[in-house]
Scaffold this motif. Structure first.
Motif, PDB file in Angstrom:
ATOM      1  N   GLU A  31       0.836  -1.209   0.000  1.00 18.95           N
ATOM      2  CA  GLU A  31       0.000   0.000   0.000  1.00 18.95           C
ATOM      3  C   GLU A  31       0.868   1.255   0.000  1.00 18.95           C
ATOM      4  OE1 GLU A  31      -1.919   1.047   3.758  1.00 18.95           O
ATOM      5  OE2 GLU A  31      -3.861   1.094   2.699  1.00 18.95           O
ATOM      6  N   ALA A  32       2.009   1.176   0.665  1.00 20.75           N
ATOM      7  CA  ALA A  32       2.878   2.362   0.818  1.00 20.75           C
ATOM      8  C   ALA A  32       3.323   2.927  -0.529  1.00 20.75           C
ATOM      9  CB  ALA A  32       4.098   1.989   1.653  1.00 20.75           C
ATOM     10  N   LEU A  33       3.363   2.061  -1.549  1.00 22.82           N
ATOM     11  CA  LEU A  33       3.818   2.499  -2.883  1.00 22.82           C
ATOM     12  C   LEU A  33       2.897   3.575  -3.461  1.00 22.82           C
ATOM     13  CD1 LEU A  33       6.011   1.745  -5.019  1.00 22.82           C
ATOM     14  CD2 LEU A  33       4.336   0.168  -6.001  1.00 22.82           C
ATOM     15  N   PHE A  34       1.657   3.576  -3.003  1.00 19.84           N
ATOM     16  CA  PHE A  34       0.677   4.494  -3.626  1.00 19.84           C
ATOM     17  C   PHE A  34       0.155   5.543  -2.660  1.00 19.84           C
ATOM     18  CE2 PHE A  34       0.647   2.172  -7.483  1.00 19.84           C
ATOM     19  CZ  PHE A  34       0.821   0.838  -7.126  1.00 19.84           C
ATOM     20  N   ILE A  35       0.690   5.560  -1.428  1.00 16.52           N
ATOM     21  CA  ILE A  35       0.215   6.583  -0.486  1.00 16.52           C
ATOM     22  C   ILE A  35       0.913   7.893  -0.846  1.00 16.52           C
ATOM     23  CG2 ILE A  35       0.124   7.327   1.922  1.00 16.52           C
ATOM     24  CD1 ILE A  35      -1.582   4.902   1.581  1.00 16.52           C
ATOM     25  N   ARG A  36       0.108   8.893  -1.285  1.00 19.55           N
ATOM     26  CA  ARG A  36       0.669  10.209  -1.605  1.00 19.55           C
ATOM     27  C   ARG A  36      -0.252  11.253  -0.965  1.00 19.55           C
ATOM     28  NH1 ARG A  36       1.338   7.642  -7.066  1.00 19.55           N
ATOM     29  NH2 ARG A  36      -0.500   8.698  -7.864  1.00 19.55           N
ATOM     30  N   LYS A  37       0.298  12.396  -0.668  1.00 16.81           N
ATOM     31  CA  LYS A  37      -0.464  13.380   0.119  1.00 16.81           C
ATOM     32  C   LYS A  37      -1.082  14.486  -0.737  1.00 16.81           C
ATOM     33  CE  LYS A  37       0.946  11.771   4.299  1.00 16.81           C
ATOM     34  NZ  LYS A  37       0.984  10.376   3.785  1.00 16.81           N
ATOM     35  N   ALA A  38      -1.158  14.249  -2.057  1.00 18.37           N
ATOM     36  CA  ALA A  38      -1.580  15.359  -2.921  1.00 18.37           C
ATOM     37  C   ALA A  38      -3.082  15.375  -3.165  1.00 18.37           C
ATOM     38  CB  ALA A  38      -0.843  15.237  -4.256  1.00 18.37           C
ATOM     39  N   GLY A  39      -3.810  14.460  -2.540  1.00 22.07           N
ATOM     40  CA  GLY A  39      -5.268  14.487  -2.696  1.00 22.07           C
ATOM     41  C   GLY A  39      -5.755  13.969  -4.030  1.00 22.07           C
ATOM     42  N   GLU A  40      -4.931  13.174  -4.730  1.00 25.51           N
ATOM     43  CA  GLU A  40      -5.382  12.649  -6.028  1.00 25.51           C
ATOM     44  C   GLU A  40      -6.537  11.672  -5.849  1.00 25.51           C
ATOM     45  OE1 GLU A  40      -1.347  11.630  -5.663  1.00 25.51           O
ATOM     46  OE2 GLU A  40      -1.239  11.365  -7.835  1.00 25.51           O
ATOM     47  N   GLU A  41      -7.420  11.671  -6.831  1.00 21.82           N
ATOM     48  CA  GLU A  41      -8.562  10.742  -6.770  1.00 21.82           C
ATOM     49  C   GLU A  41      -8.042   9.296  -6.707  1.00 21.82           C
ATOM     50  OE1 GLU A  41     -10.959  10.065 -10.386  1.00 21.82           O
ATOM     51  OE2 GLU A  41     -12.736  10.489  -9.140  1.00 21.82           O
ATOM     52  N   ILE A  42      -6.972   9.046  -7.458  1.00 22.42           N
ATOM     53  CA  ILE A  42      -6.470   7.678  -7.585  1.00 22.42           C
ATOM     54  C   ILE A  42      -6.010   7.131  -6.229  1.00 22.42           C
ATOM     55  CG2 ILE A  42      -4.023   8.189  -8.030  1.00 22.42           C
ATOM     56  CD1 ILE A  42      -4.158   6.180 -10.342  1.00 22.42           C
ATOM     57  N   THR A  43      -5.525   8.019  -5.354  1.00 28.57           N
ATOM     58  CA  THR A  43      -5.030   7.515  -4.042  1.00 28.57           C
ATOM     59  C   THR A  43      -6.146   7.523  -3.015  1.00 28.57           C
ATOM     60  OG1 THR A  43      -4.380   9.755  -3.433  1.00 28.57           O
ATOM     61  CG2 THR A  43      -2.702   8.379  -4.487  1.00 28.57           C
ATOM     62  N   GLN A  44      -7.260   8.182  -3.364  1.00 21.43           N
ATOM     63  CA  GLN A  44      -8.401   8.170  -2.441  1.00 21.43           C
ATOM     64  C   GLN A  44      -9.318   6.977  -2.700  1.00 21.43           C
ATOM     65  OE1 GLN A  44      -9.762  12.127  -3.414  1.00 21.43           O
ATOM     66  NE2 GLN A  44      -8.807  13.012  -1.575  1.00 21.43           N
ATOM     67  N   GLN A  45      -9.017   6.235  -3.759  1.00 22.00           N
ATOM     68  CA  GLN A  45      -9.881   5.082  -4.115  1.00 22.00           C
ATOM     69  C   GLN A  45      -9.072   3.791  -4.118  1.00 22.00           C
ATOM     70  OE1 GLN A  45     -11.310   6.314  -8.011  1.00 22.00           O
ATOM     71  NE2 GLN A  45     -13.188   7.135  -7.117  1.00 22.00           N
ATOM     72  N   LEU A  46      -8.069   3.724  -3.252  1.00 21.14           N
ATOM     73  CA  LEU A  46      -7.215   2.525  -3.269  1.00 21.14           C
ATOM     74  C   LEU A  46      -8.014   1.288  -2.888  1.00 21.14           C
ATOM     75  CD1 LEU A  46      -3.871   3.757  -1.620  1.00 21.14           C
ATOM     76  CD2 LEU A  46      -4.374   3.395  -4.055  1.00 21.14           C
ATOM     77  N   TYR A  47      -7.805   0.227  -3.627  1.00 23.05           N
ATOM     78  CA  TYR A  47      -8.425  -1.064  -3.285  1.00 23.05           C
ATOM     79  C   TYR A  47      -7.470  -1.751  -2.321  1.00 23.05           C
ATOM     80  CZ  TYR A  47     -11.781  -4.834  -4.142  1.00 23.05           C
ATOM     81  OH  TYR A  47     -12.783  -5.749  -4.015  1.00 23.05           O
ATOM     82  N   ASN A  48      -7.417  -1.283  -1.092  1.00 17.76           N
ATOM     83  CA  ASN A  48      -6.391  -1.719  -0.129  1.00 17.76           C
ATOM     84  C   ASN A  48      -6.998  -2.584   0.970  1.00 17.76           C
ATOM     85  OD1 ASN A  48      -7.937   0.232   0.961  1.00 17.76           O
ATOM     86  ND2 ASN A  48      -6.260   1.566   1.617  1.00 17.76           N
ATOM     87  N   PHE A  49      -6.170  -3.425   1.583  1.00 19.58           N
ATOM     88  CA  PHE A  49      -6.624  -4.317   2.650  1.00 19.58           C
ATOM     89  C   PHE A  49      -5.405  -4.878   3.376  1.00 19.58           C
ATOM     90  CE2 PHE A  49      -5.589  -8.139   0.180  1.00 19.58           C
ATOM     91  CZ  PHE A  49      -5.660  -7.681  -1.136  1.00 19.58           C
ATOM     92  N   GLU A  50      -5.683  -5.607   4.448  1.00 22.33           N
ATOM     93  CA  GLU A  50      -4.595  -6.234   5.200  1.00 22.33           C
ATOM     94  C   GLU A  50      -4.562  -7.722   4.857  1.00 22.33           C
ATOM     95  OE1 GLU A  50      -3.673  -4.535   8.989  1.00 22.33           O
ATOM     96  OE2 GLU A  50      -3.808  -6.550   9.909  1.00 22.33           O
ATOM     97  N   ASP A  51      -3.377  -8.223   4.535  1.00 22.60           N
ATOM     98  CA  ASP A  51      -3.335  -9.648   4.155  1.00 22.60           C
ATOM     99  C   ASP A  51      -3.132 -10.521   5.388  1.00 22.60           C
ATOM    100  OD1 ASP A  51       0.121  -9.935   2.922  1.00 22.60           O
ATOM    101  OD2 ASP A  51      -0.723  -9.707   4.941  1.00 22.60           O
ATOM    102  N   LYS A  52      -3.034 -11.821   5.202  1.00 21.90           N
ATOM    103  CA  LYS A  52      -2.974 -12.760   6.341  1.00 21.90           C
ATOM    104  C   LYS A  52      -1.686 -12.602   7.139  1.00 21.90           C
ATOM    105  CE  LYS A  52      -6.117 -16.216   4.420  1.00 21.90           C
ATOM    106  NZ  LYS A  52      -6.272 -17.589   3.859  1.00 21.90           N
ATOM    107  N   GLY A  53      -0.734 -11.879   6.532  1.00 20.24           N
ATOM    108  CA  GLY A  53       0.526 -11.660   7.272  1.00 20.24           C
ATOM    109  C   GLY A  53       0.503 -10.310   7.972  1.00 20.24           C
ATOM    110  N   GLY A  54      -0.684  -9.683   7.962  1.00 22.44           N
ATOM    111  CA  GLY A  54      -0.800  -8.369   8.613  1.00 22.44           C
ATOM    112  C   GLY A  54      -0.191  -7.251   7.791  1.00 22.44           C
ATOM    113  N   ARG A  55       0.080  -7.525   6.503  1.00 22.00           N
ATOM    114  CA  ARG A  55       0.686  -6.478   5.659  1.00 22.00           C
ATOM    115  C   ARG A  55      -0.415  -5.586   5.068  1.00 22.00           C
ATOM    116  NH1 ARG A  55       2.328 -11.304   4.182  1.00 22.00           N
ATOM    117  NH2 ARG A  55       4.501 -11.978   4.441  1.00 22.00           N
TER     118      ARG A  55
END
Ligand SMILES: Nc1ccc(Br)nc1
Length: 406
Positions: A31-55
């Motif tokens: 997820e860290a690869l796409f975390i940016r602070k510029a308010g882009e729509e693309i980073t506000q719609q991340l399909y993100n989650f925690e995997d079984k390893g807690g990542r």
């Protein structure tokens, strides 16, 4: 799937013509690869989650950061310039109420290691070549071209802190999509003075290089880059496709120079594709600054455009031979024949347990070229009946003479 394969084959052929190499990147990224602070729509719609390893992981929303990470991972072993392309699935997490897709495929072409504008000129040429291959003309589609350096010069003119540059880009990218007063409100909330906001909006409304030169002077990089690009466009022969439009900034935070996007001239659709130069992105993953530029071309809007223009190809399934045993006891010989034909490169649909009437209908359905009937009397003579489905010609053929009828 046939339509997708046809489109992707065109993406691949254009990439081949420009001597780009196909690469691939993981769909699942940190997820860290796409975390940016510029308010882009693309980073506000991340399909993100925690995997079984807690990542903290994400289904990638775009390709470029993965490309940047992996180019830099190669370190000194990467021999620049790299000319890479990929066609990859990208994801976003939108509320289903908006009824929009959460995934699409994106063709990306990137040139890494060339700082000159000729790299952008090559990329825009690739896009023009793709459109021409699909039957789209410069009367259907245009490509708006500008440079982030135009906005940078405008901000400098009003002494706006460089730290605000990326956020201002993301906001002014909405010009033409949301009302100007909303854009002005977002800019002033960043601390940009109202006269600076008006000045920026004025610069971004320029659509001629001469006016831009008048506004910014002729010794800036922005004007020089754009003049060079338009001159190269003449050499490539695609001038009629491109136009300068200072309002083009593109909504991704990391662009640093030339940016461009293709649009349908009827104004019915969203941007067809877009890209630009991102000279500082790679060094974020370690190492020296490596110049780079690229574009993303999604598989959704282009299909809508082709539908609008009546350019969707008529893609039917195509099979060379249908092999059909007339008697269940002949399924073995039928398999022998199917195997022999396939080894000759013939696509074969081995059909059994059907009535002959169904088989003839099936031949039409799959656009078969030939029907090969395996009957007991012919087989006893070591022959099969070959029916050419376009000439209606029928022949009893010895197995070792089949090639003449293929
Ligand atoms: N970035 C992105 C991902 C997926 C879709 Br659908 N659209 C945009």
């Amino acid at each position: 799937m046939r339509l997708r394969q046809w489109l992707f084959q065109n993406f691949r052929e254009v990439s081949r013509l420009l001597s780009f190499e196909e690469v691939d990147f993981p769909v699942l990224e940190s997820e860290a690869l796409f975390i940016r602070k510029a308010g882009e729509e693309i980073t506000q719609q991340l399909y993100n989650f925690e995997d079984k390893g807690g990542r903290r992981v994400v289904l990638r929303p775009e390709i470029t950061p993965s490309l940047a990470r992996l180019v830099m991972k190669q370190g000194k072993s990467a021999s620049f310039p790299l000319k890479w392309f990929t066609i990859g699935q990208c994801w976003r997490y939108e509320r289903m109420t908006r009824g929009r897709r959460r995934e699409h495929y994106q063709w990306n072409m990137d040139i890494i290691g060339i700082s000159k504008v000729r790299a952008e000129a090559e990329l825009i040429y690739a896009i023009v070549l793709l459109f021409e291959r699909l039957g789209i003309t410069a009367q259907d589609v245009g490509i708006r071209v500008s440079s982030r350096k135009v906005l940078q010069a405008a901000l400098d003119k009003f002494s706006i802190p460089k730290a605000l540059f990326t956020k201002v880009c993301v906001i002014v990218d909405k010009l033409g999509k949301i009302p100007v007063d909303e854009i002005e409100k977002e800019l002033t909330s960043l601390g940009v003075s109202i006269e600076a906001v008006k000045g920026i909006v004025d610069v971004l409304s320029l659509t001629s290089l001469a006016d831009l030169e008048g506004a910014l002077g002729s010794d800036g990089e922005a004007v020089a880059d754009l003049k060079k690009l338009f001159s190269l466009a003449e050499n490539y022969g695609y001038s009629q496709w491109i136009q300068f439009d200072a309002s083009v900034v593109r909504g991704l935070a990391y662009y640093t120079g030339i940016v461009f996007e293709a649009f349908d001239r009827e104004g019915k659709l969203r941007a067809i594709c877009g890209g630009g130069r991102y000279d500082r992105l790679l060094s974020m993953f370690g190492g020296d600054e490596v110049p780079a530029c690229g574009f993303g071309f999604g598989d959704a809007v282009i299909i809508e455009l082709l539908k609008e223009k009546g350019l969707l190809p008529d893609l039917l399934q195509k099979v060379d031979c249908i092999v059909f045993p007339l008697d269940a006891a002949l399924e073995g010989p039928a398999s022998t024949i199917a195997s022999s034909l396939r080894r000759r490169g013939q696509s074969v649909d081995l059909v059994e347990d059907r009535r002959l009437k169904w088989v003839f209908k099936h031949c039409e359905r799959v656009n078969a070229s030939r029907l090969i009937l395996v009957g007991s009397s012919e087989w006893e003579r070591g022959m099969v009946r070959v029916k050419n489905l376009s000439t209606r010609e029928e022949n009893d053929v010895k197995l070792d003479e089949l090639d003449q009828f293929l």
